[in-house]
Design a protein around this motif. Structure first.
Motif, short mmCIF file in Angstrom:
data_model
loop_
_atom_site.label_atom_id
_atom_site.label_comp_id
_atom_site.label_asym_id
_atom_site.label_seq_id
_atom_site.Cartn_x
_atom_site.Cartn_y
_atom_site.Cartn_z
N TYR A 17 0.69 -1.08 -0.01
CA TYR A 17 0.35 0.07 0.19
C TYR A 17 0.96 0.85 -0.71
CZ TYR A 17 -2.19 3.72 2.38
OH TYR A 17 -3.13 4.91 2.61
N SER A 18 2.17 1.39 0.88
CA SER A 18 2.74 2.62 1.59
C SER A 18 3.28 2.05 -0.27
CB SER A 18 3.44 2.13 2.19
OG SER A 18 4.50 3.16 2.00
N ARG A 21 1.07 4.38 -2.68
CA ARG A 21 1.14 6.04 -2.66
C ARG A 21 1.63 6.10 -3.07
NH1 ARG A 21 -0.01 9.31 2.32
NH2 ARG A 21 -1.74 10.36 0.73
N GLN A 22 3.21 5.72 -2.65
CA GLN A 22 4.91 7.18 -2.84
C GLN A 22 4.68 6.79 -5.08
OE1 GLN A 22 6.78 7.68 -0.84
NE2 GLN A 22 8.44 8.30 -1.95
N ASP A 41 -5.02 9.51 -5.78
CA ASP A 41 -4.82 9.29 -4.07
C ASP A 41 -4.43 7.67 -4.37
OD1 ASP A 41 -3.75 9.02 -1.73
OD2 ASP A 41 -5.12 10.67 -0.82
N ASN A 100 2.34 14.51 1.91
CA ASN A 100 1.48 13.12 1.90
C ASN A 100 2.29 12.69 1.63
OD1 ASN A 100 -0.88 13.92 2.35
ND2 ASN A 100 -1.69 13.82 0.43
N SER A 103 4.70 11.95 4.56
CA SER A 103 4.31 11.12 5.80
C SER A 103 3.85 9.35 5.27
CB SER A 103 2.60 11.48 6.07
OG SER A 103 1.95 11.65 4.59
N ASN A 104 4.59 9.67 3.92
CA ASN A 104 4.45 7.99 3.80
C ASN A 104 5.29 7.25 3.83
OD1 ASN A 104 2.80 5.79 2.23
ND2 ASN A 104 4.52 6.62 0.20
N GLN A 105 6.14 8.52 4.06
CA GLN A 105 7.81 7.42 3.68
C GLN A 105 8.51 7.82 5.22
OE1 GLN A 105 10.10 7.81 1.70
NE2 GLN A 105 11.55 6.88 3.24
N PHE A 107 5.40 6.66 7.48
CA PHE A 107 5.18 5.56 7.56
C PHE A 107 5.67 3.62 7.16
CE2 PHE A 107 1.75 2.74 5.47
CZ PHE A 107 0.85 2.07 6.77
N TYR A 108 6.17 4.05 5.77
CA TYR A 108 7.19 3.19 5.31
C TYR A 108 8.68 2.89 6.17
CZ TYR A 108 9.37 0.65 1.47
OH TYR A 108 9.77 -0.12 0.44
#
Length: 130
Positions: A17-18, A21-22, A41, A100, A103-105, A107-108
């Protein structure tokens, strides 16, 4: 026989998922000046629904959540048609996309740390606790 617990597959799905999204966020950033480009998105709800659909659930109490709702589609990437930030019809908000991305980085990287911890525990078990 399942050698690994479901935690590994859950972490793998979260990493997928991450990663998706990246790719979508970087695609938005790359198209920030493309006329009439609409930002995209990744819908976590749809990814979650796909995972839930593969699980057989039984509602044994009225206070439990009903997970049998089939009203969502399986499309993971959604296009945001809710506005235009530039005069050329482009809907990419670069500040929002950069936020985004950051924050995704995070999260990953946290998922990677969880995966490393699980693998470290497994290695400890294989070595006999030494």
């Amino acid at each position: 026989m399942n050698l690994f617990s479901n935690t590994f597959s859950t972490l793998e799905n979260a990493l997928n998922y991450s990663s998706t999204r990246q790719k979508v966020i970087t695609n938005n950033i790359a198209n920030v000046d493309t006329p009439n480009y609409k930002a995209q998105d990744v819908s976590f709800k749809n990814v979650l629904q796909d995972s839930i659909d593969s699980i057989k659930t039984i509602r044994t109490d009225p206070r439990h959540f009903d997970l049998s709702d089939d009203s969502t589609d399986s499309n993971v990437t959604i296009t945001q048609n809710n506005g235009s930030y530039n005069n050329n019809g482009n809907s990419v908000d670069i500040d929002n996309e950069m936020s985004n991305l950051a924050s995704n980085q995070i999260f990953y990287e946290s998922l990677i740390e969880l995966e490393k911890g699980k693998l470290s525990s497994l290695l400890n078990v294989v070595k006999g606790g030494q």
